[in-house]
Design an enzyme around this catalytic site. Structure first.
Site, PDB file in Angstrom:
ATOM      1  N   ASN A 218       0.828  -1.198   0.000  1.00  0.00           N
ATOM      2  CA  ASN A 218       0.000   0.000   0.000  1.00  0.00           C
ATOM      3  C   ASN A 218       0.868   1.255   0.000  1.00  0.00           C
ATOM      4  O   ASN A 218       1.976   1.269   0.521  1.00  0.00           O
ATOM      5  CB  ASN A 218      -0.987   0.011   1.170  1.00  0.00           C
ATOM      6  N   VAL A 219       0.343   2.303  -0.636  1.00  0.00           N
ATOM      7  CA  VAL A 219       1.003   3.601  -0.698  1.00  0.00           C
ATOM      8  C   VAL A 219      -0.067   4.651  -0.406  1.00  0.00           C
ATOM      9  O   VAL A 219      -1.013   4.803  -1.184  1.00  0.00           O
ATOM     10  CB  VAL A 219       1.630   3.859  -2.081  1.00  0.00           C
ATOM     11  N   GLU A 220       0.086   5.360   0.712  1.00  0.00           N
ATOM     12  CA  GLU A 220      -0.899   6.371   1.093  1.00  0.00           C
ATOM     13  C   GLU A 220      -0.511   7.735   0.548  1.00  0.00           C
ATOM     14  O   GLU A 220       0.670   8.026   0.340  1.00  0.00           O
ATOM     15  CB  GLU A 220      -1.004   6.460   2.620  1.00  0.00           C
TER      16      GLU A 220
ATOM     17  N   GLU B 103      -4.149  -3.919  -5.313  1.00  0.00           N
ATOM     18  CA  GLU B 103      -4.103  -3.248  -6.613  1.00  0.00           C
ATOM     19  C   GLU B 103      -2.672  -3.218  -7.147  1.00  0.00           C
ATOM     20  O   GLU B 103      -2.437  -3.425  -8.346  1.00  0.00           O
ATOM     21  CB  GLU B 103      -4.609  -1.814  -6.496  1.00  0.00           C
TER      22      GLU B 103
END
Length: 65
Positions: A44-46, A57
């Site tokens: 994940n990349v916020e 994804e």
């Protein structure tokens, strides 16, 4: 096809260390197994507006990209 669940878990845990989550501090890694036996991973990349990339994804994108 025999699924090596240990290898998938290990890959997801490894890529989780590359996650960028300065807001939630919730690091996520994902691993997917393709028909040819290759394992694809993502994390994940916020972003400030919370419209970041989910680990799942990212793993799917690495499969097709």
């Amino acid at each position: 096809m025999q699924i090596d669940w240990t290898a998938l878990e290990k890959a997801a845990k490894k890529v989780r260390k590359m996650a960028y989550a300065p807001y939630s501090h919730f690091l996520v890694g994902a691993a997917g197994l393709a028909d040819d036996g290759n394992i694809y991973t993502g994390c994940n990349v916020e972003s400030p507006d919370y419209d970041g990339t989910h680990a799942e994804e990212a793993a799917l994108a690495s499969m097709v990209g």
